[in-house]
Write a protein that holds these residues in place. Structure first.
Motif, PDB file in Angstrom:
ATOM      1  N   VAL A  94      -1.073  14.681 -14.921  1.00 19.71           N
ATOM      2  CA  VAL A  94       0.233  14.324 -14.375  1.00 19.71           C
ATOM      3  C   VAL A  94       0.104  12.951 -13.744  1.00 19.71           C
ATOM      4  O   VAL A  94      -0.852  12.670 -13.016  1.00 19.71           O
ATOM      5  CB  VAL A  94       0.746  15.376 -13.357  1.00 19.71           C
ATOM      6  N   LYS A  95       1.049  12.066 -14.061  1.00 20.15           N
ATOM      7  CA  LYS A  95       0.955  10.672 -13.634  1.00 20.15           C
ATOM      8  C   LYS A  95       2.269  10.199 -13.025  1.00 20.15           C
ATOM      9  O   LYS A  95       3.332  10.771 -13.266  1.00 20.15           O
ATOM     10  CB  LYS A  95       0.616   9.772 -14.829  1.00 20.15           C
ATOM     11  N   TRP A  96       2.176   9.107 -12.263  1.00 20.40           N
ATOM     12  CA  TRP A  96       3.374   8.453 -11.756  1.00 20.40           C
ATOM     13  C   TRP A  96       3.181   6.946 -11.750  1.00 20.40           C
ATOM     14  O   TRP A  96       2.060   6.440 -11.811  1.00 20.40           O
ATOM     15  CB  TRP A  96       3.752   8.970 -10.375  1.00 20.40           C
ATOM     16  N   ARG A  97       4.309   6.257 -11.687  1.00 22.64           N
ATOM     17  CA  ARG A  97       4.334   4.799 -11.808  1.00 22.64           C
ATOM     18  C   ARG A  97       4.934   4.180 -10.544  1.00 22.64           C
ATOM     19  O   ARG A  97       5.561   4.881  -9.748  1.00 22.64           O
ATOM     20  CB  ARG A  97       5.194   4.384 -13.003  1.00 22.64           C
ATOM     21  N   PRO A  98       4.796   2.875 -10.387  1.00 17.36           N
ATOM     22  CA  PRO A  98       5.482   2.209  -9.267  1.00 17.36           C
ATOM     23  C   PRO A  98       6.995   2.337  -9.390  1.00 17.36           C
ATOM     24  O   PRO A  98       7.546   2.484 -10.483  1.00 17.36           O
ATOM     25  CB  PRO A  98       5.048   0.744  -9.408  1.00 17.36           C
TER      26      PRO A  98
END
Length: 284
Positions: A94-98
């Protein structure tokens, strides 16, 4: 005129060292971090507030479960909440971005780098501190996270740094402090001589966590202390969340939830005369 300056100086001292001036008992902030990174964390953190000893909650704004965190926190308008400034995306699945256009802070897929510092599992190419990061992009991202959080969570009192992200350089720490002051979120535990409290003993199993936490409580001395950990539930969602070197996330964080809500822990806090406080109490 002299009386005015005397009173002004007294007010300044009391506002910056209020707890030290008022009493010399044992005070403890119990901080639950990473609200927003998963549904299981959101619910476990709320349980640790309702049934346990959590006094301050840290919310990660860029994460996928931030909207649910916002909805849950609406039911707790008096709860002390901090913005957990996030410049990494450490999990494998699971990832997130700016929130902003910040290419110097992201990998080839546009996600935050997994780590702040290189370690035995993640080399320099996966650590933000070893990239050609731009201070302007860090400032705009921190500012965006603050503004989104303040738009949605009225009870915010402070900032904190996920994985120590603001320690990558003195100029980043300076920006962090500048923005904390600008947005009236400038409660920094180190400014109030708050000591970090940690488990005393093994903490691999839930039983060990409980024992090590109660042992820590028994040895606290007069002053202000802060304990930080990460509640979540051992459910399929959390079992799918991990990174190299930390594979037992679900088991580990269920143990944290159990410990923070355990009746024996609550009883130990009463037994040792510990007063639970929040970040906001540091300024009172």
């Amino acid at each position: 005129m002299n009386k005015f300056f005397y009173l002004a100086g007294l007010i300044f001292l009391l506002s910056h060292f209020p707890l030290a001036a008022q009493d010399d008992g044992i005070r403890l902030i119990v901080r639950s971090d990473d609200m927003g990174f998963s549904h299981a964390a959101n619910l476990a953190i709320i349980e640790s507030v309702e049934k346990g000893i959590t006094t301050s909650v840290e919310v990660m704004v860029p994460t996928p479960w931030f909207p649910e965190a916002v909805a849950l926190l609406q039911n707790y308008p008096e709860l002390d909440v901090g913005i957990h400034i996030t410049l990494t995306s450490e999990w494998t699945n699971v990832k997130w971005r700016p929130l902003t256009h910040a290419p110097s802070l992201t990998d080839g897929n546009g996600y935050f780098y997994p780590m702040i510092w290189p370690n035995e599992h993640y080399g320099a190419e996966q650590a933000l501190s070893r990239q050609n990061w731009k201070l302007k992009e860090i400032e705009q991202e921190i500012r965006a996270q603050i503004e989104i959080a303040q738009k949605n969570i009225p009870q915010l009192t402070h900032l904190s740094a996920h994985m120590g992200c603001t320690s990558i350089a003195p100029e980043v720490e300076a920006i962090y402090r500048k923005l904390a002051m600008e947005y009236a979120l400038d409660i920094h535990p180190e400014d109030y001589q708050v000591k970090r409290a940690t488990y005393l003993g093994e903490k691999e199993t839930p039983a060990q966590k409980k024992q090590a936490f109660i042992k820590m409580l028994a040895e606290l001395q007069a002053g202000v202390h802060m304990f930080v950990d990460h509640p979540a539930y051992d459910v399929p969602e959390t079992r799918a969340i991990h990174h190299t070197g930390y594979e037992d996330v679900a088991h580990d964080r269920q143990g944290v939830t159990d410990m923070l809500t355990d009746p024996d822990v609550l009883q130990a806090i009463k037994k040792y005369g510990i007063r639970l406080i929040s970040y906001a109490d540091l300024k009172k």
